[in-house]
Design a protein around this motif. Structure first.
Motif: not given
Length: 182
Positions: A111, A146-149
């Motif tokens: 994230n 889904y990474g980086r919110n």
């Protein structure tokens, strides 16, 4: 790639976090030290927070890759993404690299990290087409989605070192993975 034109137009990487996943980074280097962030760095070889490479001519690959991205022009030149926050994830340099460690490294701080710069993979011998195993594949897929919110991580994988061996750049299950950029 029109890098100079982008710089002249005022673009830089000041709002981007790039993690170099390799054999460690000399984070004290004069052109890298102010870009380095310990918050997006980890040593998966020694399980510590300072991902320094072994001191040898054969273990400077991660530092060289980090320089191409984030050098600040103090001594050696200017990186294409100068101004970026630099993370260093040391994964290479251990005797037994396994799927769980690869997966953990490629999911580390997903994230906070925008781009994972990865310059390793299966043998570039024109025959080997190894692909990521279960945990690594899952880390890449989940990061990209889904990474980086929810914005997704970008996984940039190097290709082409095996040209002298007749290797096709796409004959690599990491490079031709649908969630990576080569």
């Amino acid at each position: 790639m029109k890098i100079r034109e982008a710089w002249e137009a005022g673009f830089n990487a000041s709002r981007v976090t790039v993690a170099v996943v390799d054999d460690g980074v000399d984070v004290g280097h004069v052109d890298l030290r102010s870009a380095f962030s310990p918050h997006v760095s980890f040593d998966f070889v020694r399980f510590g927070t300072l991902p320094l490479p072994k001191k040898s001519k054969d273990t400077q690959h991660g530092t060289q890759c980090a320089g191409l991205v984030a050098m600040e022009g103090n001594q050696c030149g200017l990186g294409v993404g100068h101004g970026a926050t630099l993370g260093a994830i040391r994964l290479l340099g251990q005797e037994h690299l396994n799927d769980a460690l690869e997966g953990d490294a490629l999911a580390f701080q997903k994230n906070l990290i925008d781009i994972y710069s990865v310059s390793w993979g299966p043998k570039d011998d024109g025959v080997t087409a190894e692909k990521p195993a279960k945990f690594t594949e899952e880390a890449i897929r989940n990061g990209a989605i889904y990474g980086r919110n929810g914005l997704g991580n970008i996984f940039v994988w190097a290709s082409g070192n095996g040209g002298a061996n007749g290797d096709n750049c796409a004959l690599d299950g990491y490079v031709n993975n649908e969630y990576t950029v080569s």
